[in-house]
Each structure stands twice: as structure tokens, then as C-alpha cells.
Design an enzyme around this catalytic site. Structure first.
Site, mmCIF file in Angstrom:
data_model
loop_
_atom_site.group_PDB
_atom_site.id
_atom_site.type_symbol
_atom_site.label_atom_id
_atom_site.label_comp_id
_atom_site.label_asym_id
_atom_site.label_seq_id
_atom_site.Cartn_x
_atom_site.Cartn_y
_atom_site.Cartn_z
ATOM 1 N N ASN A 113 -8.814 -2.715 12.493
ATOM 2 C CA ASN A 113 -9.519 -2.993 11.245
ATOM 3 C C ASN A 113 -9.448 -4.448 10.798
ATOM 4 O OD1 ASN A 113 -10.617 -2.255 8.516
ATOM 5 N ND2 ASN A 113 -8.554 -2.870 7.940
ATOM 6 N N SER A 168 -19.351 -3.860 11.822
ATOM 7 C CA SER A 168 -20.095 -4.294 10.633
ATOM 8 C C SER A 168 -21.586 -4.177 10.912
ATOM 9 C CB SER A 168 -19.774 -5.758 10.327
ATOM 10 O OG SER A 168 -20.668 -6.266 9.352
ATOM 11 N N TYR A 182 -19.595 -14.505 12.963
ATOM 12 C CA TYR A 182 -19.059 -13.212 12.533
ATOM 13 C C TYR A 182 -19.907 -12.078 13.119
ATOM 14 C CZ TYR A 182 -17.789 -9.340 9.442
ATOM 15 O OH TYR A 182 -17.392 -8.116 8.944
ATOM 16 N N SER A 185 -19.302 -11.643 16.732
ATOM 17 C CA SER A 185 -18.017 -10.998 17.055
ATOM 18 C C SER A 185 -18.132 -9.487 16.919
ATOM 19 C CB SER A 185 -16.888 -11.535 16.162
ATOM 20 O OG SER A 185 -17.000 -11.048 14.829
ATOM 21 N N LYS A 186 -18.890 -9.037 15.907
ATOM 22 C CA LYS A 186 -19.019 -7.596 15.701
ATOM 23 C C LYS A 186 -19.995 -6.981 16.719
ATOM 24 C CE LYS A 186 -16.192 -7.275 12.177
ATOM 25 N NZ LYS A 186 -14.933 -6.529 12.239
HETATM 26 P P1 NDP Z 1 -10.008 -7.738 3.486
HETATM 27 O O1 NDP Z 1 -10.026 -9.223 3.539
HETATM 28 O O2 NDP Z 1 -9.805 -7.059 2.205
HETATM 29 O O3 NDP Z 1 -8.940 -7.239 4.523
HETATM 30 C C1 NDP Z 1 -8.755 -7.888 5.736
HETATM 31 C C2 NDP Z 1 -7.423 -7.506 6.258
HETATM 32 O O4 NDP Z 1 -7.254 -8.098 7.543
HETATM 33 C C3 NDP Z 1 -6.293 -7.977 5.373
HETATM 34 O O5 NDP Z 1 -5.373 -6.943 5.187
HETATM 35 C C4 NDP Z 1 -5.662 -9.081 6.169
HETATM 36 O O6 NDP Z 1 -4.273 -9.096 5.933
HETATM 37 C C5 NDP Z 1 -5.952 -8.643 7.604
HETATM 38 N N1 NDP Z 1 -5.934 -9.765 8.509
HETATM 39 C C6 NDP Z 1 -6.831 -10.772 8.587
HETATM 40 N N2 NDP Z 1 -6.439 -11.651 9.520
HETATM 41 C C7 NDP Z 1 -5.260 -11.193 10.030
HETATM 42 C C8 NDP Z 1 -4.362 -11.662 11.009
HETATM 43 N N3 NDP Z 1 -4.575 -12.808 11.681
HETATM 44 N N4 NDP Z 1 -3.257 -10.945 11.271
HETATM 45 C C9 NDP Z 1 -3.009 -9.800 10.592
HETATM 46 N N5 NDP Z 1 -3.833 -9.296 9.656
HETATM 47 C C10 NDP Z 1 -4.942 -9.988 9.381
HETATM 48 O O7 NDP Z 1 -11.393 -7.265 4.146
HETATM 49 P P2 NDP Z 1 -12.052 -5.848 4.433
HETATM 50 O O8 NDP Z 1 -11.201 -4.730 4.055
HETATM 51 O O9 NDP Z 1 -13.402 -5.934 3.882
HETATM 52 O O10 NDP Z 1 -12.197 -5.928 6.010
HETATM 53 C C11 NDP Z 1 -11.769 -4.909 6.897
HETATM 54 C C12 NDP Z 1 -12.703 -4.853 8.061
HETATM 55 O O11 NDP Z 1 -13.967 -4.408 7.582
HETATM 56 C C13 NDP Z 1 -12.948 -6.180 8.760
HETATM 57 O O12 NDP Z 1 -12.921 -6.003 10.148
HETATM 58 C C14 NDP Z 1 -14.341 -6.562 8.296
HETATM 59 O O13 NDP Z 1 -14.996 -7.357 9.244
HETATM 60 C C15 NDP Z 1 -14.968 -5.213 8.137
HETATM 61 N N6 NDP Z 1 -16.150 -5.192 7.274
HETATM 62 C C16 NDP Z 1 -16.041 -5.482 5.940
HETATM 63 C C17 NDP Z 1 -17.165 -5.473 5.149
HETATM 64 C C18 NDP Z 1 -17.142 -5.793 3.691
HETATM 65 O O14 NDP Z 1 -18.223 -5.925 3.087
HETATM 66 N N7 NDP Z 1 -15.989 -5.919 3.069
HETATM 67 C C19 NDP Z 1 -18.497 -5.154 5.711
HETATM 68 C C20 NDP Z 1 -18.479 -4.855 7.105
HETATM 69 C C21 NDP Z 1 -17.343 -4.873 7.840
HETATM 70 P P3 NDP Z 1 -3.456 -10.475 5.637
HETATM 71 O O15 NDP Z 1 -4.350 -11.349 4.851
HETATM 72 O O16 NDP Z 1 -2.239 -9.997 4.917
HETATM 73 O O17 NDP Z 1 -3.140 -11.017 6.973
#
Ligand code: NDP
Length: 299
Positions: A113, A168, A182, A185-186
Site C-alpha cells: 500500500n 490508482s 506517478y 508507476s501505477k
Molecule cells: P498517505 O500519504 O496518507 O499514506 C501513505 C503511506 O505510505 C504513509 O503511511 C507513509 O508512511 C507510507 N510511506 C510512504 N513512503 C514510505 C516509505 N519510503 N517507507 C515506508 N512507508 C512509506 O496516502 P494514501 O493513503 O492516499 O496512499 C496509499 C496508497 O493509495 C498509495 O499507494 C497511493 O498511491 C494510493 N492511492 C491514493 C489515492 C488518493 O487519492 N489518496 C488515489 C489512488 C491511489 P510514512 O510517511 O510514515 O513513511
């Protein structure tokens, strides 16, 4: 495919003794009362259904918030393993898998995720966007999925488990010039899901994915957007039928429910290598990507 996230799903989940790795968990509330993101919502949902969960992210405070949210629902502390780590590192990924096996003895479900989009620090978009953005995005959104799945494979095969990737609607087929790396990547992740599914089903492991549309999470904040910018983006999307015909931004639980459906063999065993779109109708009207998303947030 509709994921209704209702009581039948709950009953199905309770039949499992599951150990899950959430590749990340979500961040603090971006703005009022909204939930904190897809990973956090999913970890809470699964933990509430009796799964043992490994939650992870780089931000220890936010990870602790997720853990406390889980414990608040009366889940035993022993069911939760919180690991602060950077998933783009081999070391972090090894720690995640090894600690899970050490604590829970098995791994049934891997939810890939963690993901992010990065803006060019010079404000460039399209083909001029700096390649360093490309590298960073590919590392977390794609490479980490490939390597973590490799590391988890042995245990997933033992458990005849499940992999759920979070993709996504940005993967296409519409263009995504503001965030093209982005989207790329998806799109690559979607091909990975299909190919890995066919490779792993011979060992009894299912691979599927969910493709969310616009969901109110910490995603914008992680890109460097302020709360005000996020709000503008959400309002813009909700107010335009060509963006979200349903008229509301998605909530993290909307996506968590789809992930739970895909993780539950009683409900979804015949689904292999698919991506379920959960987007409030956005991809049916194809209007969202015609807007310049960066400009919406800045204006
Ligand atoms: P958030 O930014 O709320 O969550 C992203 C999470 O990824 C955080 O918990 C962050 O934790 C973690 N993360 C990012 N980089 C790292 C890293 N290098 N190592 C460990 N953890 C990491 O975003 P979303 O919940 O929206 O995103 C979740 C997924 O959903 C993603 O893959 C996103 O592409 C996808 N998505 C989201 C959409 C949206 O509109 N929100 C739409 C379509 C897809 P921390 O910062 O603590 O490292």
C-alpha cells in the site's frame, strides 16, 4: 465488481487466523475529522476482524497513533507489531518480513500500500519533470513492491496467501501529465499484478489490486501540499460531475473494504490478477485528468 464492505465480509474475515503486513500505515489527520489514510483504515479493519497485523511506516508518531487506534477497539496488544522503517531500503524490508515471522510465525496476506507522488522542486510538469522525481516515485511505488513480494513469497506460498496491491486510476488509460511518473508507476504496478498473479497462482497464492480514485488522505501532505491546498483540491473534485460523479471524495474505509474483500477467499476466490476500481465514477466520465491538478491545489 462492487465491494460492499458489509456484514458478510466481516463474518468471512473472522474465520481466518491471519497475519498481515501492511506496507505502511497512514498519517495524522489532514483536516477536520477526516480519517488518516488507506493503510491505517485497512489495518484497523483487519485487526478488528481478528487478524494479527504488522503495521509500518517511517513516522514513528503516526505509527503509534495507528497502533493506539487499533488498541482502542479492544484488540490485544500482542496482535499488533509496529515497525518503523523505510520501505525503500532492503534492510527495512528484511526487518519487516523477518520480524513478522518471528512474532507471528506466519504470513498470510501482504498489502502493498505504501506510495507517494513527488513534485518537481522547480515546479516542472510533463516531460520536463526532473528525473529524480521519477527515481523516487519508482522506488517506493514499484521497486519496493517487487522486492518485498520476493522476500515474502516463501511465507505466502506456505500459507497459500494473498497479495493485494494498491494501484490508482492514475495508471490510465487516461493521460496524467501533471503526475506522469506517478501514473507510470501505477501502470507498471498493474502489469506486475497481472503477471505475478499468473506466476504465483500455481503455488496457490492470489494477487489482486484495488485502483482508488480520489481519496481524502495524507497523500497531498506527503507531496508537500498544505492543508488548505488539499481542501481546495477536494472541494474542486467534489463539485464537478466530470471529476467525481458521486459528488464526494472517497474515504480510506471505502478502499479498506475492497482490500478486505480481495483478502477474503470465501468472497473473492475466483478473482485472480484483477484490479477493482473504487472511484465514485471518475473513470467513467474521464473528466478529472483533463484538469491541471497542480494548478487546482495552488490556485
Ligand atoms: P498517505 O500519504 O496518507 O499514506 C501513505 C503511506 O505510505 C504513509 O503511511 C507513509 O508512511 C507510507 N510511506 C510512504 N513512503 C514510505 C516509505 N519510503 N517507507 C515506508 N512507508 C512509506 O496516502 P494514501 O493513503 O492516499 O496512499 C496509499 C496508497 O493509495 C498509495 O499507494 C497511493 O498511491 C494510493 N492511492 C491514493 C489515492 C488518493 O487519492 N489518496 C488515489 C489512488 C491511489 P510514512 O510517511 O510514515 O513513511
Amino acid at each position: 465488481i462492487v465491494a460492499d464492505g458489509g456484514s458478510t465480509l466481516v463474518m468471512g474475515m473472522q474465520a481466518y487466523d491471519m497475519v498481515l503486513i501492511f506496507q505502511f500505515f497512514l498519517i495524522s489527520i489532514v483536516f477536520e475529522g477526516s480519517s488518516n489514510g488507506i493503510g491505517r483504515a485497512t489495518a484497523i479493519l483487519f485487526a478488528q476482524e481478528g487478524a494479527k497485523v504488522t503495521i509500518t511506516g517511517r513516522n514513528s508518531q503516526r505509527l503509534e497513533e495507528t497502533k493506539q487506534e487499533i488498541l482502542k477497539s479492544g484488540i490485544p496488544e500482542d496482535n499488533v507489531l509496529a515497525i518503523v522503517t523505510d520501505l525503500t531500503t532492503e534492510q527495512g524490508q528484511d526487518e519487516l518480513v523477518n520480524s513478522t515471522i518471528q512474532k507471528f510465525g506466519r504470513l498470510d496476506i501482504l498489502v502493498n500500500n505504501a506510495g507517494a507522488a513527488f513534485l518537481d522542486d522547480q515546479g516542472r510538469t510533463g516531460v520536463d519533470q526532473d528525473v529524480s522525481c521519477f527515481d523516487r516515485i519508482m522506488k517506493i511505488n514499484l521497486r519496493s513492491v517487487v522486492t518485498l513480494t520476493q522476500k515474502a513469497k516463501k511465507y505466502l506460498v506456505e500459507a497459500k496467501g494473498e497479495v493485494i496491491n494498491v494501484s490508482s486510476i492514475g495508471a490510465g488509460p487516461q493521460a496524467q501529465p501533471s503526475f506522469m511518473y506517478y501514473g507510470m508507476s501505477k501502470a507498471a504496478m498493474d502489469q506486475y499484478t497481472r503477471s505475478a498473479a499468473i506466476d504465483l497462482i500455481q503455488h496457490g497464492v492470489r494477487v489482486n489490486s484495488v485502483s482508488p480514485g480520489a481519496v481524502a488522505t495524507g497523500f497531498g501532505e506527503a507531496m508537500g501540499m498544505t492543508t488548505g491546498m488539499d481542501e481546495k483540491y477536494f472541494k474542486f473534485m467534489e463539485s464537478r460531475k466530470e471529476c467525481i460523479p458521486g459528488g464526494v471524495m472517497g474515504k480510506p474505509i471505502d478502499i479498506a473494504n475492497v482490500i478486505a474483500f480481495l483478502a477474503d477467499r470465501k468472497l473473492s476466490s475466483y478473482i485472480i490478477g484483477q484490479s477493482i476500481v473504487a472511484d465514485g465514477g471518475s473513470t467513467l466520465v474521464m473528466g478529472m485528468q483533463a484538469h491541471d491538478l497542480v494548478e487546482i491545489m495552488k490556485s
